[in-house]
Design an enzyme around this catalytic site. Structure first.
Site, PDB file in Angstrom:
ATOM      1  N   LYS A 126      15.506 -60.951  -8.632  1.00  0.00           N
ATOM      2  CA  LYS A 126      14.736 -60.851  -9.880  1.00  0.00           C
ATOM      3  C   LYS A 126      15.371 -61.649 -11.020  1.00  0.00           C
ATOM      4  CE  LYS A 126      14.932 -56.137  -9.359  1.00  0.00           C
ATOM      5  NZ  LYS A 126      15.012 -55.986  -7.924  1.00  0.00           N
ATOM      6  N   GLY A 207      22.622 -43.112   1.121  1.00  0.00           N
ATOM      7  CA  GLY A 207      22.517 -44.577   0.991  1.00  0.00           C
ATOM      8  C   GLY A 207      21.263 -45.006   0.239  1.00  0.00           C
ATOM      9  N   GLU A 210      22.728 -46.557  -5.193  1.00  0.00           N
ATOM     10  CA  GLU A 210      23.944 -47.378  -5.184  1.00  0.00           C
ATOM     11  C   GLU A 210      25.116 -46.516  -5.678  1.00  0.00           C
ATOM     12  OE1 GLU A 210      24.044 -50.868  -4.885  1.00  0.00           O
ATOM     13  OE2 GLU A 210      21.894 -51.154  -4.609  1.00  0.00           O
ATOM     14  N   ASP A 221      15.742 -51.304 -13.553  1.00  0.00           N
ATOM     15  CA  ASP A 221      15.089 -51.907 -12.386  1.00  0.00           C
ATOM     16  C   ASP A 221      13.560 -51.809 -12.535  1.00  0.00           C
ATOM     17  OD1 ASP A 221      15.199 -52.911  -9.520  1.00  0.00           O
ATOM     18  OD2 ASP A 221      14.076 -51.053  -9.258  1.00  0.00           O
ATOM     19  N   LYS A 225      10.735 -54.913 -13.044  1.00  0.00           N
ATOM     20  CA  LYS A 225       9.555 -55.047 -12.178  1.00  0.00           C
ATOM     21  C   LYS A 225       8.253 -55.001 -12.971  1.00  0.00           C
ATOM     22  CE  LYS A 225      11.874 -53.251  -8.082  1.00  0.00           C
ATOM     23  NZ  LYS A 225      12.332 -52.007  -7.475  1.00  0.00           N
TER      24      LYS A 225
HETATM   25  N1  NAP Z   1      18.911 -54.818  -0.471  1.00  0.00           N
HETATM   26  C1  NAP Z   1      17.643 -54.547  -0.714  1.00  0.00           C
HETATM   27  O1  NAP Z   1      17.030 -53.621  -0.121  1.00  0.00           O
HETATM   28  C2  NAP Z   1      16.852 -55.382  -1.707  1.00  0.00           C
HETATM   29  C3  NAP Z   1      15.475 -55.149  -1.875  1.00  0.00           C
HETATM   30  C4  NAP Z   1      14.746 -55.972  -2.755  1.00  0.00           C
HETATM   31  C5  NAP Z   1      15.411 -56.954  -3.468  1.00  0.00           C
HETATM   32  N2  NAP Z   1      16.775 -57.124  -3.313  1.00  0.00           N
HETATM   33  C6  NAP Z   1      17.423 -58.223  -4.054  1.00  0.00           C
HETATM   34  O2  NAP Z   1      17.751 -59.245  -3.103  1.00  0.00           O
HETATM   35  C7  NAP Z   1      18.968 -59.894  -3.460  1.00  0.00           C
HETATM   36  C8  NAP Z   1      19.957 -59.786  -2.304  1.00  0.00           C
HETATM   37  O3  NAP Z   1      20.240 -58.411  -2.034  1.00  0.00           O
HETATM   38  P1  NAP Z   1      21.301 -58.034  -0.901  1.00  0.00           P
HETATM   39  O4  NAP Z   1      21.225 -56.568  -0.744  1.00  0.00           O
HETATM   40  O5  NAP Z   1      21.106 -58.931   0.261  1.00  0.00           O
HETATM   41  O6  NAP Z   1      22.669 -58.440  -1.650  1.00  0.00           O
HETATM   42  P2  NAP Z   1      24.066 -58.815  -0.995  1.00  0.00           P
HETATM   43  O7  NAP Z   1      24.181 -58.223   0.375  1.00  0.00           O
HETATM   44  O8  NAP Z   1      25.107 -58.506  -2.008  1.00  0.00           O
HETATM   45  O9  NAP Z   1      23.995 -60.423  -0.808  1.00  0.00           O
HETATM   46  C9  NAP Z   1      24.046 -61.287  -1.907  1.00  0.00           C
HETATM   47  C10 NAP Z   1      24.257 -62.702  -1.419  1.00  0.00           C
HETATM   48  O10 NAP Z   1      24.305 -63.564  -2.562  1.00  0.00           O
HETATM   49  C11 NAP Z   1      25.263 -64.559  -2.294  1.00  0.00           C
HETATM   50  N3  NAP Z   1      25.776 -65.210  -3.502  1.00  0.00           N
HETATM   51  C12 NAP Z   1      26.532 -64.690  -4.493  1.00  0.00           C
HETATM   52  N4  NAP Z   1      26.843 -65.635  -5.408  1.00  0.00           N
HETATM   53  C13 NAP Z   1      26.263 -66.789  -4.959  1.00  0.00           C
HETATM   54  C14 NAP Z   1      26.237 -68.123  -5.443  1.00  0.00           C
HETATM   55  N5  NAP Z   1      26.853 -68.460  -6.585  1.00  0.00           N
HETATM   56  N6  NAP Z   1      25.541 -69.056  -4.726  1.00  0.00           N
HETATM   57  C15 NAP Z   1      24.915 -68.729  -3.584  1.00  0.00           C
HETATM   58  N7  NAP Z   1      24.913 -67.461  -3.072  1.00  0.00           N
HETATM   59  C16 NAP Z   1      25.584 -66.519  -3.752  1.00  0.00           C
HETATM   60  C17 NAP Z   1      26.392 -63.798  -1.593  1.00  0.00           C
HETATM   61  O11 NAP Z   1      27.236 -64.716  -0.945  1.00  0.00           O
HETATM   62  P3  NAP Z   1      28.489 -64.254  -0.054  1.00  0.00           P
HETATM   63  O12 NAP Z   1      27.862 -63.817   1.246  1.00  0.00           O
HETATM   64  O13 NAP Z   1      29.305 -65.472   0.076  1.00  0.00           O
HETATM   65  O14 NAP Z   1      29.153 -63.138  -0.793  1.00  0.00           O
HETATM   66  C18 NAP Z   1      25.579 -62.916  -0.641  1.00  0.00           C
HETATM   67  O15 NAP Z   1      25.339 -63.587   0.576  1.00  0.00           O
HETATM   68  C19 NAP Z   1      19.454 -59.235  -4.743  1.00  0.00           C
HETATM   69  O16 NAP Z   1      19.061 -60.022  -5.833  1.00  0.00           O
HETATM   70  C20 NAP Z   1      18.735 -57.873  -4.735  1.00  0.00           C
HETATM   71  O17 NAP Z   1      18.528 -57.380  -6.040  1.00  0.00           O
HETATM   72  C21 NAP Z   1      17.496 -56.383  -2.449  1.00  0.00           C
END
Ligand code: NAP
Length: 346
Positions: A126, A207, A210, A221, A225
């Site tokens: 987002k 879980g 957070e 959040d 949205k």
């Molecule tokens: N988890 C959910 O259920 C969910 C649902 C809807 C939306 N989202 C959104 O989706 C996104 C990802 O969520 P997630 O749960 O997958 O988070 P996550 O597991 O923390 O993964 C975040 C990723 O971003 C990468 N990153 C950080 N800094 C970066 C940079 N400067 N350049 C390129 N990549 C970078 C990290 O790289 P490294 O691997 O090297 O650390 C990691 O791979 C977030 O914005 C979150 O708000 C999540």
């Protein structure tokens, strides 16, 4: 068959879920949509990994999630990005990277480059959208690129799609949404007699919440949205400063019990209401009765209701938050964007 190059931004929970989903559905994507998604590069915090690894025999190969890619390359990632985009026009950048609403980074700079080289963007992140929705929307439009934001606007629950496709031609007079599963779970448990602290700790134990739940329980959040849904669904373009935000942290069990005695339930609602001078955007807990379409949305479920001039009140319910749901929303946007731009990129 259309071969669509894919660049992944981030390879965390959502990035991995997206890769798994595409691999699971690869045959279906080929047969039903004529799409062959071609992994190109993953950008992560430290640098980039390419597929397939160049000079496989000379370079170490990492095998993960059934994929093979080369070792980490560090350096000037945005310069690398430019040559990648230029080499493979008409691709899709899939953003599953970390969210920063104050700077829009890291996604913002990547997206701007992607649009300028004719790449579409689909996002679960987002941050760039909250930072500068209007600028990014215009940039996509000017470059005739798609910008898919379902993954960032309640993911598996259809919100923006509903407004843009199912309600096309109708005037949206108001939007109300339960858009955050964590706060809805806590409020639901409070309605069952559990107090706030206990409900929060239970949600963390499962879980659902957070370790630091501030974004969810303080209403931010939901604010992001409802802001993005309103900006994408109407001609109005707001910024975060226009949203009044109150979360659920000060709700007492007595308030929830009082609402229950009146046959109501307290829900954290993100609301947009059209007024003569524009509109009101707010996030606040509200007591709703059984006549409200979102009264029955309990636990980690989400829901949205649009009031329109010609189609009446239209609601959608479901779309529990999960990396798989976010990945599915990214894939949906990707399929729809490629279909819409079919003629242009052929
Ligand atoms: N988890 C959910 O259920 C969910 C649902 C809807 C939306 N989202 C959104 O989706 C996104 C990802 O969520 P997630 O749960 O997958 O988070 P996550 O597991 O923390 O993964 C975040 C990723 O971003 C990468 N990153 C950080 N800094 C970066 C940079 N400067 N350049 C390129 N990549 C970078 C990290 O790289 P490294 O691997 O090297 O650390 C990691 O791979 C977030 O914005 C979150 O708000 C999540």
């Amino acid at each position: 068959m259309r071969h669509i190059p894919i660049i992944l931004l981030g390879y965390g929970n959502v990035g991995r879920a997206f890769v798994r989903l595409v691999e699971e559905k690869r045959d279906r994507l080929n047969q039903d949509y004529g799409l062959n998604l071609v992994w190109t590069t993953i950008f992560r915090r430290e640098g980039r990994y390419d597929f397939p690894p160049i000079g496989e025999s000379d370079h170490p190969v990492i095998e993960k999630d059934g994929l093979k890619f080369g070792e980490l390359k560090t350096g000037r990632v945005l310069n690398d990005l430019k040559s990648l985009l230029r080499e493979a026009p008409g691709g899709v950048m899939v953003d599953g990277s970390v969210s920063d609403q104050k700077t829009g980074q890291p996604g913002y700079d990547y997206w701007k480059k992607a649009f300028s080289w004719g790449w579409h963007v689909v996002t679960a992140n987002k941050g760039p959208l909250v930072y500068d929705y209007k600028g990014l929307h215009n940039s996509a439009h000017q470059n005739r690129c798609g910008l898919g934001i379902s993954g960032a606007t309640a993911a598996a629950l259809p919100t923006v799609d509903l407004a843009l496709y199912a309600l096309a031609g109708a005037d949206i007079q108001s939007v109300e949404g339960i858009l955050n599963g964590t706060s809805n779970y806590i409020l639901t448990r409070m309605g069952e007699g559990v107090d706030y602290a206990e409900a929060l700790s239970e949600a963390q134990g499962k879980g659902i919440a957070e370790p630091d739940p501030a974004m969810d329980v303080e209403g931010w959040d939901t604010a992001y949205k409802i802001l993005l849904i309103t900006n994408a669904s109407t001609e109005l373009k707001y910024s975060l400063n226009d949203v009044s935000v109150k979360g659920i942290t000060s709700i007492s069990r007595q308030e929830v019990e009082k609402a229950a005695r009146e046959g109501k339930r307290i829900k954290l609602l993100g609301r947009f209401e059209r007024t003569d001078t524009g509109g009101i955007l707010e996030v606040a807990p509200r007591a709703v009765g059984p006549d409200h379409p979102l009264f029955w949305v309990n636990g980690t479920e989400k829901g949205i209701t649009f009031e329109t001039d010609t189609m009446g009140s239209i609601s959608a319910v479901g779309g529990r938050s999960s990396p798989v749901g976010a990945a599915a929303a990214l894939l949906k946007d990707l399929i729809n964007i490629v279909r819409q731009h079919d003629n242009k990129s052929d």
